[in-house]
Design an enzyme around this catalytic site. Structure first.
Site, PDB file in Angstrom:
ATOM      1  N   VAL A 165       0.837  -1.199   0.000  1.00 41.99           N
ATOM      2  CA  VAL A 165       0.000   0.000   0.000  1.00 41.99           C
ATOM      3  C   VAL A 165       0.878   1.258   0.000  1.00 41.99           C
ATOM      4  O   VAL A 165       0.615   2.210  -0.741  1.00 41.99           O
ATOM      5  CB  VAL A 165      -0.954   0.007   1.199  1.00 41.99           C
ATOM      6  N   GLU A 199     -10.184   5.878   5.794  1.00 45.78           N
ATOM      7  CA  GLU A 199     -11.006   5.205   4.780  1.00 45.78           C
ATOM      8  C   GLU A 199     -10.414   3.865   4.362  1.00 45.78           C
ATOM      9  O   GLU A 199     -11.135   2.890   4.130  1.00 45.78           O
ATOM     10  CB  GLU A 199     -11.160   6.109   3.560  1.00 45.78           C
ATOM     11  N   ILE A 242     -13.534   0.584  -1.202  1.00 50.23           N
ATOM     12  CA  ILE A 242     -14.941   0.949  -1.062  1.00 50.23           C
ATOM     13  C   ILE A 242     -15.051   2.162  -0.135  1.00 50.23           C
ATOM     14  O   ILE A 242     -14.581   2.107   1.001  1.00 50.23           O
ATOM     15  CB  ILE A 242     -15.763  -0.222  -0.479  1.00 50.23           C
ATOM     16  N   GLY A 259      -0.518 -15.638  -1.433  1.00 53.38           N
ATOM     17  CA  GLY A 259      -0.203 -14.452  -0.643  1.00 53.38           C
ATOM     18  C   GLY A 259      -1.416 -13.723  -0.110  1.00 53.38           C
ATOM     19  O   GLY A 259      -1.329 -12.549   0.271  1.00 53.38           O
ATOM     20  N   LYS A 278     -13.005  -4.382  11.418  1.00 54.93           N
ATOM     21  CA  LYS A 278     -13.694  -3.474  10.505  1.00 54.93           C
ATOM     22  C   LYS A 278     -15.136  -3.245  10.940  1.00 54.93           C
ATOM     23  O   LYS A 278     -15.645  -2.123  10.894  1.00 54.93           O
ATOM     24  CB  LYS A 278     -13.647  -4.039   9.082  1.00 54.93           C
TER      25      LYS A 278
END
Length: 428
Positions: free
Chosen positions: A15, A131, A138, A189, A207
């Site tokens: 990321v 976010e 999403i 992975g 979450k």
């Protein structure tokens, strides 16, 4: 012209590298959309020499993420290290104490320390955005805190772990069992370093706890999420649920009731024809129900470099535009401590068990259900295997307490040859 928005990134994995690529490759677009330059000034990671597929030569390097967070030339600290404690928590706290805005993708950090961090951010006049922490690309956090802010939310549910959804849908598609698909997911992975975070429902539970806080105005309470992973779901369950018109999903469901806040993350059956039932592979889906808007369905990539980096940048660009939001959609001091409640709303249940080849076996099971106050909606019996017959039952709506009573009664009948499996059927 406005001064540049200066970023520091801690964590340069998939990321983090994706965020660097967006800033480098789309600088003109970012400036056009925010009215100011967005630039990276410094970075930090465990391995300085690793090839990440993108140049870091233009940025200062800090071995210590806490030192990175406190740099005077940083406006926004982007935390992408992961983990509920340790360097991620220390660096995030250091950034907020230094008066810097923070963007993070760290659901574990927020699930365990969200209230304290929100209070710190607001005390320092900082923004804490996340976010990317829930459902990848999403925009569910923005939807709840902004677009749906005029609604009283009645239920939030969804498939929020792509690895589990991949395993379950591949079990159905290939006929392979859980263990084989677990190994395949590991080779691809898809699994966390601790696989139980995925298959045990913990990652998705983090979450759900975050979404519950925003949806119901409560302090994040991960410890009260009822967790059950997918390890006990068999290929027989997959096939036989499909035979009855359902698919099995690791489904998170949160609702506020008169008894308190229900939060559960567990395998459930959903109608195969529903949006959730048709969800394939590693895709995520979140369903929100509000009193004004009705049902909203958001579907998309729940992980990966591009989708998650996109969510990070969405938060960064909001800050660049001057949008200042409270962490969980309202001031942290107004978030109430919820009363945890077990998921007790009546629902149909799917049950699977093996019955011994004895006269009256099925009648004993029906009697056990009847004595617990449960009526049968549908029942199906399959051919005997080694003197045991698989039996499927779909009940009418009942409570979990009544179901547990029925299971206890069944255990004393002397006709059950395998431990019964009972899964809630969620109406969607």
């Amino acid at each position: 012209m406005s001064s540049p928005l200066r970023l520091a990134i801690a964590g340069l994995g998939t990321v983090g590298a994706g965020v660097v690529k967006i800033v480098r490759q789309k600088s003109a677009l970012l400036e056009a959309r925010t009215g100011r330059k967005v630039q990276i000034v410094a970075v930090s990671a465990r391995n300085r020499d690793k090839d990440r597929g993108v140049s870091l030569a233009d940025y200062a390097w800090e071995d210590d993420p806490v030192a990175l967070a406190a740099r005077d030339d940083v406006d926004v600290f982007i935390e992408l290290m992961g983990g509920s404690d340790g360097p991620a928590k220390a660096a995030t706290e250091a950034a907020l104490k230094a008066g810097k805005d923070v963007v993070t993708a760290n659901k574990a950090l927020l699930a365990h320390h969200g209230q304290a961090l929100a209070e710190l951010a607001e005390a320092k006049g900082c923004v804490l955005r996340f976010e990317a922490a829930v459902a990848g690309g999403i925009p569910i956090i923005k939807s709840l805190t902004e677009s749906l802010a005029g609604n009283e939310i009645t239920r939030v549910m969804g498939v929020m772990n792509g690895t589990c959804n991949y395993i379950l849908t591949q079990m159905e598609a290939t006929g392979q069992g859980y263990n084989a698909l677990f190994e395949e997911a590991d080779k691809l992975g898809y699994l966390e370093a601790d696989p139980n975070l995925d298959v045990g429902g913990i990652d998705a539970g983090h979450k759900l706890a975050i979404l519950s806080s925003i949806a119901f105005g409560t302090q994040v309470d991960f410890d009260s999420v009822e967790l059950e992973g997918i390890q006990r779901v068999s290929i027989d369950d997959i096939r036989q649920a499909a035979d009855m018109g359902y698919r099995i999903k690791l489904l998170g469901v949160a609702r506020m009731t008169g008894r308190g806040l229900e939060q559960s993350m567990a395998p459930c059956l959903v109608p195969a024809s529903s949006a959730l039932g048709q969800l394939e592979g590693g895709t995520n889906m979140v369903v929100v129900e509000g009193d004004q808007v009705g049902q909203i369905v958001l579907r998309g990539a729940g992980a990966g470099e591009g989708p998650t980096a996109s969510a990070v940048m969405g938060d960064v660009l909001d800050i660049a535009r001057g949008l200042r939001m409270t962490t969980f959609g309202q001031k942290a001091e107004t978030l109430v401590k919820s009363t945890p409640a077990q998921a007790a709303a009546p629902a149909p249940y799917y049950m699977r068990m093996g019955l011994m080849d004895k006269p009256g076996a099925l009648a004993k099971i029906a009697t056990a259900l009847g004595e617990a106050g449960i009526s049968i909606h549908r029942m199906r019996q399959y051919d005997h295997v080694n003197e045991s017959a698989p039996v499927l039952i779909v009940t009418h709506k009942t409570t979990r307490a009544a179901l547990d009573d029925a299971l206890a009664r069944m255990s004393t009948t002397g006709v059950v040859s395998t431990e019964p499996v009972a899964l809630r059927i969620e109406e969607v």
